[in-house]
Design an enzyme around this catalytic site. Structure first.
Site, PDB file in Angstrom:
ATOM      1  N   THR A  13      39.537  33.287  39.099  1.00  0.00           N
ATOM      2  CA  THR A  13      39.210  32.868  40.162  1.00  0.00           C
ATOM      3  C   THR A  13      37.955  33.746  40.785  1.00  0.00           C
ATOM      4  OG1 THR A  13      40.501  35.268  40.651  1.00  0.00           O
ATOM      5  CG2 THR A  13      41.981  33.399  41.220  1.00  0.00           C
ATOM      6  N   ASP A  14      37.435  32.514  41.481  1.00  0.00           N
ATOM      7  CA  ASP A  14      36.361  32.934  42.015  1.00  0.00           C
ATOM      8  C   ASP A  14      35.777  34.515  43.092  1.00  0.00           C
ATOM      9  OD1 ASP A  14      37.482  32.327  44.950  1.00  0.00           O
ATOM     10  OD2 ASP A  14      35.860  30.187  44.824  1.00  0.00           O
ATOM     11  N   LEU A  15      35.286  35.031  43.391  1.00  0.00           N
ATOM     12  CA  LEU A  15      35.032  35.866  44.467  1.00  0.00           C
ATOM     13  C   LEU A  15      36.195  35.853  45.328  1.00  0.00           C
ATOM     14  CD1 LEU A  15      33.097  38.746  45.319  1.00  0.00           C
ATOM     15  CD2 LEU A  15      31.862  36.694  46.660  1.00  0.00           C
ATOM     16  N   GLY A  17      39.066  34.528  46.161  1.00  0.00           N
ATOM     17  CA  GLY A  17      39.958  34.533  45.723  1.00  0.00           C
ATOM     18  C   GLY A  17      40.790  33.630  45.265  1.00  0.00           C
ATOM     19  N   ILE A  18      40.768  32.389  45.110  1.00  0.00           N
ATOM     20  CA  ILE A  18      40.841  31.100  45.062  1.00  0.00           C
ATOM     21  C   ILE A  18      40.803  30.930  43.442  1.00  0.00           C
ATOM     22  CG2 ILE A  18      41.584  30.001  46.600  1.00  0.00           C
ATOM     23  CD1 ILE A  18      38.818  28.508  46.969  1.00  0.00           C
TER      24      ILE A  18
END
Length: 129
Positions: A13-15, A17-18
């Protein structure tokens, strides 16, 4: 049609949250590796014996909906078209039947010197799904 199940880990995930967009390419790569293995092709042995390897020639990708940490996803791989030199696959990432990512991937085979060569017979004989 081939199905490959996976779970989204924090590292995917990225910052926000996806799932980070490039990780979908990793997901479909893992699924292709398992698909090839299930067809009875040992890629390490193929390379050692013939020098032949697979390479992605083209990817067309559509990001349709986000996936999030800890979700269970499925990559569905379908054969769309086969020629002696290339195979085109449809690879979709789904969550409980919802399409999140759709792609069309063109694979080719390369010889030990990096030149194009015919696909292994088992792939050339596959019918479209």
């Amino acid at each position: 049609m081939h199905r490959f199940d996976l779970r989204v880990y924090y590292e995917d995930t990225d910052l926000a949250g996806i799932v980070y967009y490039a990780n979908y390419l990793k997901f479909i790569e893992r699924a292709r590796s398992e698909w090839v293995r299930d067809l009875g092709i040992d890629q390490a042995a193929m390379k050692a014996e013939t020098g032949q390897v697979f390479a992605v020639r083209r990817v067309v990708a559509d990001y349709l909906a986000p996936a999030r940490f800890d979700e269970r996803l499925t990559v569905v791989t379908r054969v769309l078209k086969v020629t002696p030199a290339r195979i085109i696959l449809g690879q979709d990432v789904t969550r409980e039947g919802e399409s999140l990512f759709a792609s069309e991937v063109t694979l080719v085979a390369l010889d030990g010197q990096g030149g194009a060569t015919r696909l292994p017979a088992v792939l050339r004989q596959l019918p479209p799904d």
